[in-house]
Write an enzyme that holds these catalytic residues in place. Structure first.
Site, PDB file in Angstrom:
ATOM      1  N   LYS A 287       3.848   9.612  -7.399  1.00 27.27           N
ATOM      2  CA  LYS A 287       2.973   8.832  -8.282  1.00 27.27           C
ATOM      3  C   LYS A 287       2.772   9.579  -9.598  1.00 27.27           C
ATOM      4  O   LYS A 287       2.608  10.813  -9.594  1.00 27.27           O
ATOM      5  CB  LYS A 287       1.633   8.594  -7.565  1.00 27.27           C
ATOM      6  CG  LYS A 287       0.642   7.719  -8.300  1.00 27.27           C
ATOM      7  CD  LYS A 287      -0.620   7.549  -7.441  1.00 27.27           C
ATOM      8  CE  LYS A 287      -1.685   6.709  -8.102  1.00 27.27           C
ATOM      9  NZ  LYS A 287      -2.902   6.588  -7.269  1.00 27.27           N
TER      10      LYS A 287
ATOM     11  N   SER B 190      -6.788   3.982  -2.673  1.00 28.30           N
ATOM     12  CA  SER B 190      -5.570   3.788  -3.471  1.00 28.30           C
ATOM     13  C   SER B 190      -4.256   4.105  -2.770  1.00 28.30           C
ATOM     14  O   SER B 190      -3.188   3.797  -3.304  1.00 28.30           O
ATOM     15  CB  SER B 190      -5.658   4.607  -4.763  1.00 28.30           C
ATOM     16  OG  SER B 190      -6.570   4.017  -5.643  1.00 28.30           O
TER      17      SER B 190
ATOM     18  N   SER C  23      -4.481   2.096  -6.483  1.00 27.68           N
ATOM     19  CA  SER C  23      -3.755   2.391  -7.697  1.00 27.68           C
ATOM     20  C   SER C  23      -2.319   2.878  -7.473  1.00 27.68           C
ATOM     21  O   SER C  23      -1.529   2.903  -8.422  1.00 27.68           O
ATOM     22  CB  SER C  23      -4.510   3.454  -8.504  1.00 27.68           C
ATOM     23  OG  SER C  23      -4.648   4.650  -7.768  1.00 27.68           O
TER      24      SER C  23
END
Lengths: 456, 74
Positions: free
Chosen positions: A80, A179, A155
């Protein structure tokens, strides 16, 4: 080209590599081509094609000459983009940090690289990881791989997509309020939020630093376990947990909360999963959890104030460079008072004690991961079966807030699909530092079901 | 607490109001929603404190109830 990433676990791939059934270069090529085919989903911000091919050749050479770094050697993995990686830019999902070069890898990235993993790219995320849609105004609106008109959650949405489409064997995500678990559920994969504080968040841009964690998303529980072990520093060996013996396992169900306010398909899938576990010997224990109705409120306060503190200067200097939704939330966090923040943290201490009390009575707690399946892109509310609607932001935290606020580990695993073919997840909550308990149950559930094997 | 079945799990108590509030994307709307949630939480937390004659007489924090008077200097 054969899709080995979709067909085998990491351990199986490691065996294949060591028996010369295929090469690391084949695996990495398969990963890069899959990423390219899925370009429209906006799962990635950066793709390291050239570097990954070079690394694959180098790792293949090392392995061929007897330098065996362990099962992650040569395995394509994504990270990420709020996690520092010196290999390319680390943007945090923000245009302010476009092209931003860091001088040092995050500790978890360093450990993956030391284990021989090949980082093929950085995944898309909600801007600064402060939101749950991954509709990123700077790097593209990420799309759910099961229905491209819907969000992949966030997210860590790009990581969820990359694993769901088997572009990589695993992807790192971060989890503050849900997330990792939310994209795992909406994208039909597994993801774990470890015990708060157990894994270093060094080199990760903060969202709410008293809640932030980092963890893996994978297609199955075995791979989650392996990634987690390496991220914890057990680079070469660990003892896998056995699938749980369900006989006598005490599963906690939160009274008047676990199955209220759900879409019908989510409720049915969750009840079916409970019934399956019960049929194989687990004992369902229905018990109250004092404070659970307030846990989202408390999370929203902590999860608003701390990001606003972290961004305090940056949002003043670069307000025009933020997306509208993130800027609104950051401004809202500034409007809360110190008293309200302290109240939320006081609540949190008490709630953690309530969870400790609960785990004296049961081995794990199960909930749906969230009350609904993936909403349409742009939706701010979602219909629930009783005719009412829930907010996509606070509604999706209904269950993930429980571990986020109490600090205990939780894993989301696939347990079914709704009438539109959208994945449904179940959250397995374990006592602090007992990720093994969640992994054991997940492995056992995988033996009893096939949901984790379905592909979009 | 009790050992349950699926039917036990099916009992419901309705949906908390705060899950029904859509998020407005304008800053003022978001701020109001957040303040409302903070107030709800503060109301909840304030119930842990007992008052008498304008003085805090006990604070219930976690499982331990503390007598505020024991913390006062003599």
């Amino acid at each position: 080209m054969e899709n080995r990433i979709a067909s085998y676990t990491i351990a199986e791939l490691a065996v294949g590599l060591r028996h010369d059934q295929f090469k690391i270069t084949d695996l990495v090529e398969e990963s890069l081509q899959s990423i390219e085919r899925g370009n429209d989903l906006h799962a990635f911000i950066s793709i390291f094609s050239k570097e990954s091919r070079q690394a694959a050749k180098a790792q293949q050479s090392l392995l061929g000459n007897g330098y065996d770094l362990g099962p992650l050697q040569g395995i394509p993995i994504a990270v990420k983009d709020n996690i520092d990686d010196t290999q390319g830019a680390t943007t945090y999902g923000s245009s302010i940090f476009g092209g931003h070069q860091v001088s040092q890898d995050a500790l978890v990235v360093n450990r993956l690289k030391a284990a021989g993993a090949i980082i093929v790219g950085k995944t898309n995320l909600h801007e600064f990881a402060w939101g749950g849609t991954t509709s990123n105004p700077h790097y593209g609106v990420a799309k759910n791989p099961w229905d491209e008109s819907r969000i992949p959650a966030g997210s860590s949405g790009g990581s969820g997509i990359a694993v769901a489409k088997r572009m990589v064997c695993a992807a790192l995500g971060t989890d503050t309020g849900g997330s990792i678990r939310l994209p795992a559920a909406m994208d039909g994969v597994c993801g774990i939020r470890p015990t708060l504080g157990d894994l270093s968040i060094d080199g990760i841009f903060p969202v709410a630093w008293t809640m932030d964690t980092v963890g893996p998303l994978c297609s199955n529980a075995e791979d989650v376990e392996m990634l987690l072990a390496v991220m914890k520093g057990k680079l070469h060996s660990f003892t896998p947990v056995r699938p749980s013996n369900l006989t006598g396992l005490r599963i906690g169900i939160i009274k008047d909360y676990a199955i209220t306010g759900l879409q019908a398909a989510v409720r049915t899938a969750f009840e079916d999963a409970l019934a399956l576990l019960q049929k194989h010997g687990a004992e369902l224990v229905v018990l109250p959890l004092p404070g659970v109705e307030e846990v989202v409120n408390a999370q929203l306060v902590v999860d608003a104030v701390e990001p606003s503190a972290a961004h305090y200067q940056l949002m003043r200097d670069h307000a025009d460079d933020y997306g509208a939704d993130v800027l609104s939330r950051l401004r809202a966090g500034c409007d809360l008072t110190g008293v309200e923040y302290v109240q939320a943290q006081r609540f949190r201490l008490r709630f953690r004690q309530e969870m400790e009390q609960l785990f004296r009575q049961v081995d794990v707690v199960l909930t749906p991961t969230l009350p609904f399946t993936a909403p349409h892109i742009g939706a701010t509310s979602v219909p629930i079966s009783d005719g009412s609607t829930v907010s996509t932001l606070s509604g999706n935290m209904k269950y993930t807030a429980i571990p986020s606020m109490s600090g205990v580990p939780a894993m989301s695993i696939p347990i079914g699909f709704d009438q539109d073919g959208l994945p449904i997840g179940m959250q397995v909550i374990a006592p602090a530092h007992r990720e093994d308990t969640a992994l054991g149950l997940a492995k056992r559930y995988q033996q009893l079901s096939e949901f984790h094997k379905r592909l979009p | 607490m009790g050992t349950g079945t699926i039917n036990d799990v099916r009992s419901t108590s309705g949906e908390p109001d705060h899950f029904k509030t859509p998020l407005n994307e304008d800053s003022a709307g978001v701020s109001k929603i957040w303040k409302d949630k903070a107030e709800e939480l503060s109301d909840y937390v304030s119930h842990w404190v007992s008052y008498q004659d304008g003085m805090i007489i006990s604070v219930q924090d976690g499982f331990n109830e503390t007598d505020a008077s024991s913390n006062q200097r003599s």
